[in-house]
Design a protein around this motif. Structure first.
Motif, PDB file in Angstrom:
ATOM      1  N   MET A   1       0.826  -1.211   0.000  1.00 30.82           N
ATOM      2  CA  MET A   1       0.000   0.000   0.000  1.00 30.82           C
ATOM      3  C   MET A   1       0.858   1.259   0.000  1.00 30.82           C
ATOM      4  N   ALA A   2       2.006   1.223   0.702  1.00 33.15           N
ATOM      5  CA  ALA A   2       2.896   2.388   0.708  1.00 33.15           C
ATOM      6  C   ALA A   2       3.358   2.714  -0.711  1.00 33.15           C
ATOM      7  N   GLU A   3       3.606   1.686  -1.509  1.00 37.40           N
ATOM      8  CA  GLU A   3       3.994   1.912  -2.898  1.00 37.40           C
ATOM      9  C   GLU A   3       2.853   2.563  -3.676  1.00 37.40           C
ATOM     10  N   PHE A   4       1.633   2.142  -3.389  1.00 36.61           N
ATOM     11  CA  PHE A   4       0.465   2.730  -4.041  1.00 36.61           C
ATOM     12  C   PHE A   4       0.330   4.209  -3.678  1.00 36.61           C
ATOM     13  N   VAL A   5       0.592   4.533  -2.409  1.00 40.10           N
ATOM     14  CA  VAL A   5       0.535   5.930  -1.967  1.00 40.10           C
ATOM     15  C   VAL A   5       1.545   6.761  -2.733  1.00 40.10           C
ATOM     16  N   GLU A   6       2.779   6.292  -2.810  1.00 45.00           N
ATOM     17  CA  GLU A   6       3.827   7.062  -3.492  1.00 45.00           C
ATOM     18  C   GLU A   6       3.576   7.148  -4.991  1.00 45.00           C
ATOM     19  N   ASP A  19       4.619   2.322   8.335  1.00 44.44           N
ATOM     20  CA  ASP A  19       4.049   1.558   9.447  1.00 44.44           C
ATOM     21  C   ASP A  19       2.525   1.614   9.402  1.00 44.44           C
ATOM     22  N   LEU A  20       1.970   2.808   9.189  1.00 46.19           N
ATOM     23  CA  LEU A  20       0.522   2.953   9.117  1.00 46.19           C
ATOM     24  C   LEU A  20      -0.043   2.164   7.940  1.00 46.19           C
ATOM     25  N   CYS A  21       0.609   2.255   6.784  1.00 48.65           N
ATOM     26  CA  CYS A  21       0.137   1.511   5.618  1.00 48.65           C
ATOM     27  C   CYS A  21       0.148   0.012   5.884  1.00 48.65           C
ATOM     28  N   SER A  22       1.180  -0.455   6.554  1.00 46.96           N
ATOM     29  CA  SER A  22       1.272  -1.883   6.858  1.00 46.96           C
ATOM     30  C   SER A  22       0.123  -2.325   7.759  1.00 46.96           C
ATOM     31  N   PHE A  53      -6.279   4.572   1.023  1.00 44.49           N
ATOM     32  CA  PHE A  53      -6.612   3.254   1.566  1.00 44.49           C
ATOM     33  C   PHE A  53      -7.919   2.716   0.989  1.00 44.49           C
ATOM     34  N   ILE A  54      -8.906   3.577   0.814  1.00 42.76           N
ATOM     35  CA  ILE A  54     -10.208   3.119   0.319  1.00 42.76           C
ATOM     36  C   ILE A  54     -10.094   2.545  -1.100  1.00 42.76           C
ATOM     37  N   PRO A  55      -9.491   3.255  -2.071  1.00 44.34           N
ATOM     38  CA  PRO A  55      -9.327   2.644  -3.400  1.00 44.34           C
ATOM     39  C   PRO A  55      -8.483   1.378  -3.372  1.00 44.34           C
ATOM     40  N   TRP A  56      -7.417   1.406  -2.560  1.00 50.59           N
ATOM     41  CA  TRP A  56      -6.540   0.225  -2.485  1.00 50.59           C
ATOM     42  C   TRP A  56      -7.312  -0.975  -1.956  1.00 50.59           C
ATOM     43  N   LEU A  57      -8.122  -0.773  -0.914  1.00 52.52           N
ATOM     44  CA  LEU A  57      -8.867  -1.875  -0.315  1.00 52.52           C
ATOM     45  C   LEU A  57      -9.951  -2.383  -1.270  1.00 52.52           C
ATOM     46  N   LEU A  58     -10.645  -1.473  -1.944  1.00 54.83           N
ATOM     47  CA  LEU A  58     -11.681  -1.896  -2.872  1.00 54.83           C
ATOM     48  C   LEU A  58     -11.095  -2.575  -4.100  1.00 54.83           C
ATOM     49  N   GLY A  59      -9.849  -2.262  -4.427  1.00 54.44           N
ATOM     50  CA  GLY A  59      -9.199  -2.973  -5.518  1.00 54.44           C
ATOM     51  C   GLY A  59      -9.004  -4.439  -5.194  1.00 54.44           C
ATOM     52  N   ALA A  60      -8.765  -4.730  -3.911  1.00 50.23           N
ATOM     53  CA  ALA A  60      -8.574  -6.114  -3.480  1.00 50.23           C
ATOM     54  C   ALA A  60      -9.884  -6.782  -3.105  1.00 50.23           C
ATOM     55  N   LEU A  61     -10.797  -6.009  -2.487  1.00 48.34           N
ATOM     56  CA  LEU A  61     -12.081  -6.552  -2.011  1.00 48.34           C
ATOM     57  C   LEU A  61     -13.204  -5.649  -2.517  1.00 48.34           C
ATOM     58  N   PRO A  62     -13.535  -5.738  -3.792  1.00 45.51           N
ATOM     59  CA  PRO A  62     -14.447  -4.750  -4.405  1.00 45.51           C
ATOM     60  C   PRO A  62     -15.892  -4.833  -3.944  1.00 45.51           C
ATOM     61  N   GLU A  63     -16.246  -5.856  -3.169  1.00 47.16           N
ATOM     62  CA  GLU A  63     -17.628  -5.969  -2.717  1.00 47.16           C
ATOM     63  C   GLU A  63     -17.866  -5.287  -1.379  1.00 47.16           C
ATOM     64  N   VAL A 138     -28.857   5.851   8.406  1.00 42.77           N
ATOM     65  CA  VAL A 138     -29.996   5.012   8.740  1.00 42.77           C
ATOM     66  C   VAL A 138     -30.274   4.047   7.589  1.00 42.77           C
ATOM     67  N   GLY A 139     -30.446   2.767   7.920  1.00 44.08           N
ATOM     68  CA  GLY A 139     -30.799   1.771   6.931  1.00 44.08           C
ATOM     69  C   GLY A 139     -29.632   1.159   6.206  1.00 44.08           C
ATOM     70  N   GLN A 140     -28.425   1.611   6.452  1.00 44.66           N
ATOM     71  CA  GLN A 140     -27.257   1.064   5.780  1.00 44.66           C
ATOM     72  C   GLN A 140     -26.218   0.636   6.795  1.00 44.66           C
ATOM     73  N   GLY A 141     -25.581  -0.480   6.523  1.00 42.13           N
ATOM     74  CA  GLY A 141     -24.496  -0.953   7.364  1.00 42.13           C
ATOM     75  C   GLY A 141     -23.156  -0.624   6.741  1.00 42.13           C
ATOM     76  N   ALA A 142     -22.084  -1.206   7.277  1.00 39.17           N
ATOM     77  CA  ALA A 142     -20.745  -0.947   6.763  1.00 39.17           C
ATOM     78  C   ALA A 142     -19.827  -2.091   7.144  1.00 39.17           C
ATOM     79  N   ASP A 143     -18.889  -2.382   6.231  1.00 36.86           N
ATOM     80  CA  ASP A 143     -17.807  -3.305   6.552  1.00 36.86           C
ATOM     81  C   ASP A 143     -16.597  -2.542   7.087  1.00 36.86           C
ATOM     82  N   LEU A 144     -16.511  -1.277   6.724  1.00 33.19           N
ATOM     83  CA  LEU A 144     -15.452  -0.393   7.216  1.00 33.19           C
ATOM     84  C   LEU A 144     -16.038   0.984   7.433  1.00 33.19           C
ATOM     85  N   LEU A 145     -15.858   1.519   8.633  1.00 28.72           N
ATOM     86  CA  LEU A 145     -16.246   2.902   8.935  1.00 28.72           C
ATOM     87  C   LEU A 145     -14.993   3.683   9.281  1.00 28.72           C
ATOM     88  N   ILE A 146     -14.768   4.757   8.545  1.00 34.53           N
ATOM     89  CA  ILE A 146     -13.661   5.667   8.818  1.00 34.53           C
ATOM     90  C   ILE A 146     -14.237   6.991   9.282  1.00 34.53           C
TER      91      ILE A 146
END
Length: 453
Positions: A1-6, A19-22, A53-63, A138-146
């Protein structure tokens, strides 16, 4: 992910970014985490967490379903737009070739959009939903909340009404719609002891104490206060890009430094010393007993300060006055010259107090101090006990409004050091003030006792 950031930003990752990216990478397979993350202003934390992080994560887990909440919907939408632009770029397509992470073209907006994988679930819930902390979901859940920057400004965090509103977002709107597997990350500055992070710690606890939340505190300078994920030595900077002059300027305001740069909240009025009780006056009454106490250092340009605090009192109302503060990071020769010249200006009626450190070196230094000021009323005393215990009598007088400051250029640094105690970087002025106050109190009691006899 650090490489993706750079690759997608001009940011060159420091060790703490990596460290944070890891840690964020681990959320591809970890579930149910509750993280509190502090980092200094303008250090790249939102670039990593809310924009990359959000695009990187959705690239791996797009659902996945991601909710991004900021202090208002406009800020969250700005981050959402950047995420979407990245996911529509050629570079992103090359890194994540799966068609499932391409964005759907149907019913997408800047505030809400979906991947093809998410769209195929046909449950009406988007891949990313941008929220203001007054919006709710209201009415929606989340797998990740930031939750990134719950407060628009320190002034908002100082408002009890706004703090209560932010807490309501969490307690009444967000939390009931999170399942046990939902990952939650709160990125913050500690503006107030009762801010969102403070309430989460108080109400739900830190994991180390049997609670829910893990704390990662990327402080600008390692201070030994705990929760440093890098395990740095005390005094080590977070980033080599942080210039010493910049850090020193920030430290002049204890509230800003501790809350925004170190992740440690303190009251604007101070905790141990209620500095709002200091009254600044133009002058002190004439004829009061005076004492100047010295707390000495010997390194030029860095480290601790040599400080001489001159106090007078009490007056007929029991008020003490801080008349003057001499303070500097001087070499030994310069320090001794300043001490001698200041003592001559104070005159022979001003008591002079110095400290004696433990051991033979302390005895020798105390003897040299008395010799330096031959001809004046000089006393040295061995210091024992914890700083907070020694400072308690002065704290009681300050908090009762019995200490006044004579107006001078030293006022600001003096007040800020007292505001930050016992968490501040320096306490030399406090040590000297405690000693000067102690001498005046003892001398006053001796005079009263003699009169009574």
């Amino acid at each position: 992910m650090a490489e993706f950031v750079e690759m997608t930003h001009c940011l060159k990752c420091d060790d703490w970014h990596i460290d944070l990216c890891s840690r964020l990478e681990s959320l591809m397979w970890r579930r149910g985490v509750r993280w509190l993350i502090h980092a200094p202003p303008q250090a790249g934390k939102s670039v990593i967490l809310s924009q990359r992080f959000i695009p990187w994560l959705l690239g791996a887990l797009p659902e996945l379903r991601v909710k991004l909440a900021c202090y208002n919907i406009a800020q969250a939408t700005r981050f959402s737009r950047i995420c979407r632009e990245l996911m529509e770029s050629r570079e992103y397509a090359a890194l994540f070739p799966s068609g499932l992470c391409r964005l759907s073209r149907k019913a997408n907006t800047q505030e809400e959009w979906s991947t093809l994988a998410r769209k195929q679930t046909r449950d009406s819930q988007p891949s990313l939903k941008a929220l203001g902390l007054a919006t709710g979901f209201v009415g929606q859940g989340a797998d990740l909340l930031i939750i990134d920057d719950p407060y628009a400004s320190p002034q908002d965090a100082y408002s009890e009404v706004i703090r209560d509103s932010v807490w309501t977002f969490w307690a009444d709107s967000a939390k009931p719609r999170l399942n046990p597997d939902t990952n939650v990350i709160v990125m913050f500055h500690r503006y107030h002891t009762d801010d969102l992070a403070g309430r989460l710690i108080r109400e739900e606890g830190l994991k180390e104490n049997g609670g829910l939340w893990e704390m990662f505190r990327y402080a600008a300078i390692a201070d030994g206060e705990g929760h440093d994920p890098l395990g740095r030595c005390v005094g080590e900077k977070l980033s080599p890009r942080m210039q010493e002059s910049f850090l020193e300027e920030q430290q002049r305001n204890a509230v800003v430094w501790l809350g925004q740069f170190q992740g440690i909240p303190i009251s604007r009025t101070g905790s141990f010393f209620q500095v709002d009780r200091f009254e600044v006056v133009e002058d002190a009454p004439q004829g009061l007993p005076t004492c100047r106490a010295w707390d000495m250092a010997a390194t030029q340009g860095s480290g601790d300060f040599t400080v001489g605090v001159k106090m007078a009192g009490p007056d007929t109302n029991g008020i003490y006055y801080v008349l003057d503060v001499q303070r500097g990071q001087w070499s030994t020769d310069r320090r001794n010259r300043v001490i001698r010249e200041t003592t001559e200006q104070d005159g022979i009626l001003c008591w002079i107090h110095g400290v004696q450190d433990p051991g033979s070196a302390g005895i020798d230094a105390a003897r040299a101090f008395r010799h330096l000021l031959t001809g004046f009323a000089v006393n040295t005393e061995r210091v024992t006990g914890a700083k907070e215990v020694r400072a308690d009598p002065l704290s009681s007088s300050i908090n009762s409004g019995d200490i006044r400051l004579v107006r001078g250029g030293w006022n600001r640094d003096f007040i800020e050091e007292f505001r930050a105690f016992p968490r501040g970087k320096h306490d030399d002025q406090i040590d000297a003030a405690v000693d000067a106050f102690g001498v005046l109190v003892r001398r006053t009691r001796m005079r009263v006792a003699k009169v009574a006899i």
